[in-house]
Structure formats: structure tokens, C-alpha cells
Design a protein around this motif. Structure first.
Motif, PDB file in Angstrom:
ATOM      1  N   LEU A 131       0.819  -1.274  -0.126  1.00 40.92           N
ATOM      2  CA  LEU A 131       0.222   0.046   0.108  1.00 40.92           C
ATOM      3  C   LEU A 131       0.646   0.736   0.135  1.00 40.92           C
ATOM      4  O   LEU A 131       1.663   1.365   0.543  1.00 40.92           O
ATOM      5  N   ALA A 167      -2.358   4.822   1.907  1.00 46.53           N
ATOM      6  CA  ALA A 167      -3.127   4.064   2.957  1.00 46.53           C
ATOM      7  C   ALA A 167      -2.613   2.960   3.392  1.00 46.53           C
ATOM      8  O   ALA A 167      -1.843   2.821   3.766  1.00 46.53           O
ATOM      9  N   VAL A 209      -7.811  -2.093  -2.756  1.00 46.07           N
ATOM     10  CA  VAL A 209      -6.878  -0.033  -2.982  1.00 46.07           C
ATOM     11  C   VAL A 209      -6.161   0.022  -4.365  1.00 46.07           C
ATOM     12  O   VAL A 209      -5.376  -0.720  -4.337  1.00 46.07           O
ATOM     13  N   TRP A 235      -7.301   7.279  -7.026  1.00 49.01           N
ATOM     14  CA  TRP A 235      -6.707   6.175  -6.467  1.00 49.01           C
ATOM     15  C   TRP A 235      -8.293   5.792  -6.315  1.00 49.01           C
ATOM     16  O   TRP A 235      -9.678   6.557  -5.672  1.00 49.01           O
ATOM     17  N   VAL A 287     -10.311   3.212  -3.601  1.00 51.19           N
ATOM     18  CA  VAL A 287     -10.623   1.604  -2.196  1.00 51.19           C
ATOM     19  C   VAL A 287     -12.496   1.525  -2.174  1.00 51.19           C
ATOM     20  O   VAL A 287     -13.117   2.140  -2.189  1.00 51.19           O
ATOM     21  N   VAL A 334      -9.803  -0.166   6.789  1.00 51.92           N
ATOM     22  CA  VAL A 334      -8.398   0.406   6.366  1.00 51.92           C
ATOM     23  C   VAL A 334      -8.733   1.527   6.423  1.00 51.92           C
ATOM     24  O   VAL A 334      -9.280   2.565   6.968  1.00 51.92           O
ATOM     25  N   ILE A 340      -7.095   5.462   5.365  1.00 56.71           N
ATOM     26  CA  ILE A 340      -7.030   6.462   3.836  1.00 56.71           C
ATOM     27  C   ILE A 340      -6.677   7.568   4.477  1.00 56.71           C
ATOM     28  O   ILE A 340      -7.173   8.196   5.280  1.00 56.71           O
TER      29      ILE A 340
END
Length: 546
Positions: free
Chosen positions: A325, A333, A350, A358, A360, A539, A541
């Protein structure tokens, strides 16, 4: 030294069949007593598993009975799937586990059977010199030898058949096993101990089936084979269930009859005097026990094969998660997904769609296990055709919804949070019934990103609106599955949303990697190693424009 109230020398010797995480089996005698089990090296049985407690459990004996005690272990002790509160009386074939998957399994078993008691009863035959009794003793001794030496199932059944022929004076014997409504020949022997070809036996199957259906006695019944002057007898092999350390529960239902021993003779009537009847009943019980143990062993082997296949599936599923990541640049992330079983229905992805954007995805498929894992992998492939604009996101969600509904007909669904973030800080998202992610501002403000549609797959047609929000440098988004907030500790308490928000706010100024690590560490500390019922995915970010 044995503890007070604990008998060091039990009446009946016992042992443990130890199945390690690799599936290898070892028989370990329960000696000395108390018998200690745990991770620490000075235990009598050392569990080479870091999840086991140093002193996890012990087995003690009182008045000839065996008990297993939980020594306040972290993950508990389970017998036949039920948790041991303090101590539990053990019965033959009990399955002992230690509260964690893919770890050691112990099978408790006694080292002697009913056949040993009969050997003692007929040992006087060696003093009297009675030829008939000596032949019975030799036959019983052969059964005991094969049982003790753990030869193949067929070897033991052949020895049982030879003993039954010697006891009753029959000319031939056949061991038949049930296969639905039919009977299959497993062993066929004559009195000298030679195998008989199945094709020429002329066994009266119809008469035997009729006798089985109408039998009144639990173990023995007379049979008219309808074949000339021959006389015969049938001894049903009933399924046995361990009840306690002293006796075996014999299931009397006809449906639980696994087969029978058929004996006949044309020269003289089968000898069913009282002593011989008792011997024959015990031999039938030994054969039933051997067959049941073979069935349980085959089930255990099947389970091991399944566990190996699931282990491979888990490795494949883990490989589908992002390998690396982004930890530098304007988009960063951190994330993880921990299945509650070998494989899970959660996943996250991701992906860089172009240099300035980007995407997710966080998904939770309904249900658990293999079916949910397969569906999660299918959805991951569907979302590879990701979109980067608000209109395209809506089309993507509608397309995947139809795709899932067509294949599951509404019986399976998935909650999905999908978002894109561009270099200018514009976050676009659609939330299909998923847990509401949290937006953490650098000012300390925390807001949720609400749902914009129902879970995917429920209806063939559904709409999914797309929301937008502008991120500021340092802002972070935390997306998660409900397995995180539903994480349960050993007291039955849940991690819950409030506790999660407290952790997030306490580490809000940390980078996304540190915040993710702190959140997962808080969940681990709260659960204290308790087995979880749902997958845990999180997750984080972070928007970090230069």
C-alpha cells in the motif's frame, strides 16, 4: 507428587491420541498423573503453539474415572465442542481441543477392552487343560493381540471372526456390513482360518434381512437360513457410543445396526450355551467398536484433508489482498483483513486508477466460510473495472448489483463501500448498506459517511447515489467491517462503535499506518485472544498533498 484427593494409579489405563497441527498422530500414555498439558517445556504433553497457555490443562484420576481440568487458560478447553467450565469427566473417544483453530486435537481412549476381561475369565483353562477352552483362549488371545498391536481393521475383524468360529464350533462365518438396505460381505472365513470366496458362499441374505428387521434381542437372534440341514446364528453389530469411563452405550435402534456376524454349520448345531453366547456378544461388541473407530478415523482424515485445502484457499485469498500500500506521496493507505475462519467473506482493495486518482473498496459478503469467500473473490474481480467519476461510480454499483443478483437470486448479498480520491482532495463515494466510514479532520472533528443505497444483490434493480466531500491536507478516512465493532472479548462484551471512535480520536494526529496499527492493537487487547465469529477488516486512507 499427586495432589490430595487424586488417585495416582487408576483402575483402567488410558492414553491420548495426539493429532498435531500438521495432522500427524501419536499415542501418549496418561502417565504419570496428574498429567499436565501446555506450552511450557516441563509439561507432560507440550503444545508447540504460541496461542496455548503455558499451563493450559491437566488430566487427573479419581476412583478410576478421568477428568480434564482447565487451568485458567486464555482460550479455554473444549470437549466434543463444549467449553469446560472447570473440569469435565472424560469418556472413551472424547475429542479435546484448546480454543484456537488449526491447533492440537487430543482423542481420549482406554487401552484395554472387554476382550481383556474375557481373557482373565478363561485363563483357568490353561490349568485344567480343557482342549475346547484352550482353543477359545487362543482365539481370544489373537483378538487381544491384534487390538493391542493396532493392526488394520480387516486384520482385527478377521481375528474376531476366527474367535467367533472357535467359540461356537461353526464351520464358517461371514461379517456383513450394511449399505443402505443391502448387505456387503467384508470378511468370510472357515473354521481353519482360510478366507472364503464371496461368490460361492450362498448366504441367505433375505432371511438375514428379515431377522434384522424383526429382531427382539439386542445382540443375538436365532436364524433359520433355509439351506438344507445347516443351522445358523446372526449377531448384530450395533453402533456404539462412548458414555463414560466404565461402560459403552449400545444403540439399540435398528437403523443404528452397522452390520452383523453370520455363522452356520451343516455338521452340528451352533453351540450357543450361556457362556458362548456371552463370548459371542462381546466379540460382536469389539467388532462394532473397531468399525466405529475406523469410521471416526476416516472422518478425522477427511477433516484434515479439508483443513489442508482450506489452508491453501486461505493463502490464495490472502494473496488477492493488496501486497503493498502507498506510504508516501499525496495518497497514503494502510489496511488489513483477518478472517474468523480459514477463509472469510471480507475483502478490501486499494488501486491506483491513474496518476492523480486512487480507488478504495471495502466489502462484507453475507454469511461465512467458503461460499462467502468465493463470492468475495468474484466481487473483487467485478470491481477491477472501477470507475473514477460520480456518474461512473453509480453505473458500476448498479452493474455489480445486477451481476450478483443474477447469480445468487437474492439469497446472498454484500455490503460495499467504494470511493475515489483525486489529487485535488475530492472524495467521491457510494455506500451500499456498509458500516458508515468515519472522516477525521485535522481539526479533531469526526463525521460519518452515510449509506447511499441498499446492499448489492438484494434486488435486481437498485439505485446508488454518489456523495462528494472535499478533504483537507492531513484528513483521513477510516473504513471497516462490522466484525471490528462486533469483536467480542471472553466476557461476551463487544468492542462497539464508541470504543472504536475513542481510539480513532486518541490517535487522530498519527499517520494512516500508525492509526491503523493502533486501532488493530486496541481490538487485540480488548478481545484477549478470544475466538471471533466474524471477519475483521479495517482500512485507513490519508490525504497528504505536497
Amino acid at each position: 507428587m499427586p495432589l490430595p484427593g487424586h488417585v495416582a494409579a487408576p483402575v483402567k489405563a488410558a492414553s491420548l491420541i495426539v493429532i498435531n497441527p500438521s495432522g500427524n498422530q501419536t499415542r501418549v500414555p496418561l502417565h504419570p498423573l496428574p498429567f499436565s498439558i501446555g506450552r511450557q517445556a516441563d509439561n507432560h504433553l507440550v503444545l508447540r503453539d504460541n496461542r496455548a497457555s503455558r499451563n493450559h490443562a491437566r488430566i487427573v484420576s479419581e476412583h478410576g474415572d478421568y477428568f480434564i481440568e482447565d487451568l485458567k487458560s486464555s482460550n479455554g478447553v473444549y470437549v466434543n465442542g463444549a467449553a469446560v467450565v472447570s473440569r469435565h469427566k472424560l469418556a472413551s473417544s472424547d475429542r479435546i481441543e484448546f480454543g484456537v483453530p488449526d491447533s492440537y486435537v487430543l482423542i481420549f481412549t482406554f487401552e484395554e477392552g472387554e476382550i481383556d476381561k474375557l481373557l482373565d475369565r478363561f485363563s483357568d483353562a490353561t490349568k485344567t487343560g480343557s482342549t475346547g477352552e484352550l482353543s477359545k483362549l487362543r482365539a481370544l488371545g489373537e483378538v487381544a493381540r491384534t487390538l493391542r498391536n493396532a493392526l488394520s481393521t480387516d486384520d482385527v475383524l478377521a481375528a474376531v471372526m476366527d474367535a467367533a468360529l472357535a467359540v461356537t464350533g461353526s464351520e464358517r462365518g461371514v461379517l456383513l456390513l450394511r449399505r443402505g438396505e443391502d448387505l456387503d460381505i467384508r470378511v468370510a472365513r472357515d473354521r481353519p482360518g482360510l478366507s472364503l470366496p464371496s461368490a460361492n458362499l450362498d448366504v441367505p441374505f433375505d432371511a438375514i434381512k428379515k431377522a434384522l428387521r424383526h429382531r427382539r434381542s439386542l445382540l443375538t437372534m436365532a436364524l433359520d437360513p433355509g439351506s438344507g440341514q445347516r443351522s445358523g446364528v446372526c449377531v448384530p453389530l450395533v453402533r456404539v457410543r462412548p458414555r463414560d469411563s466404565q461402560e459403552t452405550l449400545v444403540v439399540s435402534a435398528i437403523d443404528e445396526t452397522v452390520g452383523l456376524i453370520y455363522l452356520d454349520s451343516g455338521q452340528s448345531a451352533v453351540d450357543l450355551s450361556s457362556g458362548n453366547t456371552e463370548l459371542l456378544q462381546t466379540l460382536a461388541l469389539e467388532a462394532s467398536t473397531v468399525l466405529e473407530n475406523a469410521r471416526l478415523l476416516e472422518e478425522e482424515r477427511d477433516k484434515q484433508r479439508l483443513e489442508e485445502e482450506l489452508g491453501i484457499a486461505r493463502e490464495i485469498q490472502a494473496s488477492l489482498l493488496p501486497r503493498k500500500l502507498p506510504s508516501e506521496g499525496w495518497f497514503r493507505a494502510a489496511g488489513s483483513s483477518i478472517p474468523s475462519h480459514q477463509v472469510g467473506g471480507d475483502y478490501f482493495d486499494v488501486k491506483q486508477m491513474r496518476p492523480d486518482c486512487w480507488s478504495v473498496t471495502v466489502t462484507d459478503v453475507s454469511g461465512k466460510g467458503v461460499s462467502s469467500a468465493l463470492l468475495a473473490a468474484l466481487l473483487q474481480g467485478a470491481f477491477l473495472a472501477s470507475a473514477d467519476g460520480p456518474g461512473q461510480i453509480e453505473q458500476l454499483m448498479s452493474r455489480v448489483n445486477r451481476f450478483l443478483n443474477e447469480r445468487t437470486e437474492g439469497e446472498k448479498y454484500a455490503t460495499v463501500f467504494y470511493c475515489t480520491l483525486d489529487r485535488e482532495g475530492e472524495l467521491c463515494w457510494a455506500n451500499a448498506g456498509h458500516c458508515k466510514p468515519y472522516l477525521i479532520r485535522t481539526t479533531g472533528e469526526i463525521t460519518s459517511l452515510g449509506t447511499t443505497g441498499m446492499p448489492l444483490g438484494m434486488l435486481d434493480e437498485a439505485s446508488y447515489s454518489v456523495e462528494q466531500v472535499q478533504l483537507q491536507p492531513g484528513d483521513k478516512v477510516v473504513a471497516y467491517s462490522d466484525g471490528l465493532t462486533d469483536a467480542e472479548n471472553i466476557k461476551g462484551q463487544f468492542f462497539d462503535i464508541d470504543r472504536m471512535k475513542e481510539v480513532i480520536l486518541a490517535h487522530a494526529k498519527s499517520g494512516c499506518s500508525a492509526l491503523h496499527s493502533d486501532l488493530m492493537a486496541a481490538v487485540d487487547a480488548f478481545t484477549e485472544g478470544a475466538v471471533q465469529n466474524d471477519d475483521i477488516t479495517a482500512v485507513v486512507i490519508e490525504y497528504r498533498p505536497t
